[in-house]
Write a protein that holds these residues in place. Structure first.
Motif, PDB file in Angstrom:
ATOM      1  N   ASP A  58       0.743  -0.939   0.063  1.00  0.00           N
ATOM      2  CA  ASP A  58      -0.044   0.092  -0.014  1.00  0.00           C
ATOM      3  C   ASP A  58       0.948   1.407   0.020  1.00  0.00           C
ATOM      4  O   ASP A  58       0.669   2.208  -0.594  1.00  0.00           O
ATOM      5  N   LYS A  62      -0.009   3.655  -2.868  1.00  0.00           N
ATOM      6  CA  LYS A  62      -0.901   4.647  -2.718  1.00  0.00           C
ATOM      7  C   LYS A  62      -0.429   5.858  -1.859  1.00  0.00           C
ATOM      8  O   LYS A  62      -1.155   6.752  -1.740  1.00  0.00           O
ATOM      9  N   ASP A 113      -1.836   9.426   3.850  1.00  0.00           N
ATOM     10  CA  ASP A 113      -2.776   8.655   4.334  1.00  0.00           C
ATOM     11  C   ASP A 113      -3.801   9.524   5.047  1.00  0.00           C
ATOM     12  O   ASP A 113      -3.684  10.657   5.098  1.00  0.00           O
ATOM     13  N   CYS A 190     -13.101  -7.887   1.909  1.00  0.00           N
ATOM     14  CA  CYS A 190     -13.296  -6.482   1.638  1.00  0.00           C
ATOM     15  C   CYS A 190     -12.719  -6.327   0.285  1.00  0.00           C
ATOM     16  O   CYS A 190     -11.854  -6.978  -0.244  1.00  0.00           O
ATOM     17  N   ASN A 192     -10.319  -4.229  -0.548  1.00  0.00           N
ATOM     18  CA  ASN A 192      -8.964  -4.178  -0.426  1.00  0.00           C
ATOM     19  C   ASN A 192      -8.263  -5.613  -0.433  1.00  0.00           C
ATOM     20  O   ASN A 192      -7.428  -5.700  -1.115  1.00  0.00           O
ATOM     21  N   CYS A 193      -8.942  -6.345   0.187  1.00  0.00           N
ATOM     22  CA  CYS A 193      -8.445  -8.007   0.209  1.00  0.00           C
ATOM     23  C   CYS A 193      -8.732  -8.602  -1.044  1.00  0.00           C
ATOM     24  O   CYS A 193      -7.790  -9.398  -1.471  1.00  0.00           O
ATOM     25  N   GLY A 195      -7.911  -7.244  -3.721  1.00  0.00           N
ATOM     26  CA  GLY A 195      -6.878  -6.678  -4.634  1.00  0.00           C
ATOM     27  C   GLY A 195      -5.581  -7.370  -4.142  1.00  0.00           C
ATOM     28  O   GLY A 195      -4.748  -7.746  -4.747  1.00  0.00           O
ATOM     29  N   ARG A 196      -5.467  -7.356  -2.787  1.00  0.00           N
ATOM     30  CA  ARG A 196      -4.271  -7.973  -2.110  1.00  0.00           C
ATOM     31  C   ARG A 196      -3.892  -9.537  -2.531  1.00  0.00           C
ATOM     32  O   ARG A 196      -3.247 -10.148  -2.834  1.00  0.00           O
ATOM     33  N   ARG A 203      -1.156 -10.405   2.876  1.00  0.00           N
ATOM     34  CA  ARG A 203      -1.463  -9.097   3.366  1.00  0.00           C
ATOM     35  C   ARG A 203      -2.891  -9.218   3.849  1.00  0.00           C
ATOM     36  O   ARG A 203      -3.423  -8.306   4.395  1.00  0.00           O
ATOM     37  N   CYS A 207      -5.610  -7.819   7.473  1.00  0.00           N
ATOM     38  CA  CYS A 207      -6.841  -6.881   7.399  1.00  0.00           C
ATOM     39  C   CYS A 207      -7.382  -6.571   8.821  1.00  0.00           C
ATOM     40  O   CYS A 207      -7.549  -7.612   9.470  1.00  0.00           O
ATOM     41  N   GLU A 209     -10.693  -5.539   9.015  1.00  0.00           N
ATOM     42  CA  GLU A 209     -12.207  -5.734   8.870  1.00  0.00           C
ATOM     43  C   GLU A 209     -12.573  -6.998   9.302  1.00  0.00           C
ATOM     44  O   GLU A 209     -12.121  -8.107   9.109  1.00  0.00           O
TER      45      GLU A 209
END
Length: 422
Positions: A58, A62, A113, A190, A192-193, A195-196, A203, A207, A209
């Motif tokens: 990340d 990002k 961030d 989720c 994000n996950c 994509g991970r 990764r 998480c 979540e």
């Protein structure tokens, strides 16, 4: 009015003293453990972080502050310290020195961030890095260093979480098993996950979540995929940690957010309602080689100083801050020829030369206002004189704490203050 950029904070008098104390303890602990300070640039070539931190993280994808300089080079404000220290280790040929080489750094890092408590866009880290040894005792040392730093500051209710993520082969085998497991439950992950899962399946374990955490309850166990060397290394690390008497827990889902970690990883958090991560680190057996050197093992930890200060406040820890004894010089009466001002300046210079923190009025205040201001400064003593005292070669010294005062010969002031304050 121009304001500070979002995610940054001014550290003002009254607060900065706490930072000084934390940094002082950091330097003391580093001296005890044999780590030497290194100061690396605040910005580096972007490629250093792309290669060192990892394209799938990340941070690189990002969070980095990246720009082109006037020469057209891609430059990045450092988002973490390890990659820069490794670069300095190689560039300055520290790998040719007797190993291990043990270094520490203190300073600001930068990540774009969402600002929140303990997570600023400009934040500060204390970090250590040790190169050249694969001894599990070094893993123990780095973890113990982190715990000792926190306990010396007065923090309690600490949790030390430890795991092994294995070597690249172990990670690869486990990553495939984890991806296979989570693929069948993709819709529960989720965004994000999801994509991970494609970029770096490990990764997913990181998480926060709740839906992802529930799914991972039945996920494969990373320790089932550790090779013989990695399993043996981690077992020895645990044995050394037991010798320290420091409480620690094995957390099989603990991974770090950076791609370079191998074998031992760890995190130190505070327990209870204000639980939060204060520090994280681990081994990186291939990072030196990735950045451009030969294969040299390393291990380190990064400690978030903002989070440490928040934890100290949450736990009500009263830091023993040192307060310098201030001597304030106050003049009384009219001064048409500037004699009082001249004498005040001479006395100010004399006191400072003798090593005292000394101040005088710079705003043309009355004696009453000067005394009030001396109180606001926290002055321990106020030296008071007018034209008559100058003629007589005498001064009045007022003890601000006791509310008492006495007359002294002008020439005996410094020696008398030395006897009081030293």
């Amino acid at each position: 009015m121009i304001k500070a950029p979002r995610g940054t904070k001014d550290l003002l008098p009254g607060e900065i003293e706490k930072w000084h104390y934390v940094e002082k303890i950091a330097r003391e602990v580093n001296e005890i453990y044999g780590y030497h300070e290194i100061r690396i640039p605040i910005f580096e070539h972007t490629e250093l972080f792309q290669r060192g931190v990892g394209d799938t993280t990340d941070i690189v994808q990002k969070e980095m502050y990246t720009f082109q300089d006037r020469g057209g080079r891609s430059i990045t404000l450092r988002p973490e310290g390890t990659a820069g220290v490794v670069r300095a280790y190689l560039e300055n040929h520290l790998n040719n020195q007797p190993q291990p080489v043990k270094l520490y750094y203190l300073g600001p890092m930068f990540r774009y961030d969402r600002p929140q408590a303990g997570r600023m866009r400009q934040f500060h880290q204390l970090g250590i890095e040790a190169f050249g040894s694969i001894d599990p005792a070094l893993d123990m040392e780095v973890i113990c260093y982190t715990y000792d730093f926190f306990t010396k500051l007065g923090l309690t209710n600490l949790r030390v979480l430890v795991n092994s993520v294995g070597c690249p082969q172990c990670r690869s085998d486990f990553g495939r098993a984890l991806k296979k497991f989570t693929e069948s439950h993709r819709e529960l992950l989720c965004a994000n996950c999801r994509g991970r899962l494609e970029r770096n399946p490990l990764r997913v374990l990181d998480c926060k979540e709740e839906s992802c955490q529930r799914l991972l309850d039945g996920s494969p166990d990373i320790h089932d995929y550790l090779c013989g060397d990695c399993s043996s290394h981690f077992q020895q690390v645990q044995e050394y940690l037991k010798l320290t008497g420091m409480p620690f827990e094995i957390n099989k889902k603990l991974v770090r957010g950076l791609d370079y970690y191998t074998q031992t990883v760890f995190e130190v958090t505070t327990a209870g309602p204000d639980e939060g991560s204060l520090a994280g680190g681990g081994r990186y057996s291939n990072l030196v080689e990735t950045i451009g050197g030969v294969s040299i093992p390393g291990i380190g930890v990064a400690i978030g100083l903002e989070r440490v200060l928040i934890a100290l406040e949450n736990q009500g820890v009263q830091l023993p801050l040192e307060q310098k004894k201030i001597i304030y010089i106050a003049t009384a009466g009219e001064d048409p020829e500037g004699k009082l001002e001249r004498e005040a300046v001479l006395l100010l210079l004399e006191l400072r030369k003798a090593g005292f923190a000394a101040e005088k009025d710079l705003m043309g205040r009355s004696l009453k206002a000067q005394m009030k201001f001396a109180g606001r400064l926290g002055a321990s003593y106020v030296v008071i004189f007018g034209l008559e005292e100058i003629k007589q070669g005498r001064l009045v010294l007022r003890d601000m704490l006791k509310g008492e005062q006495l007359e002294l010969p002008r020439n005996g002031l410094v020696e008398y203050l030395k006897s009081l304050l030293n």
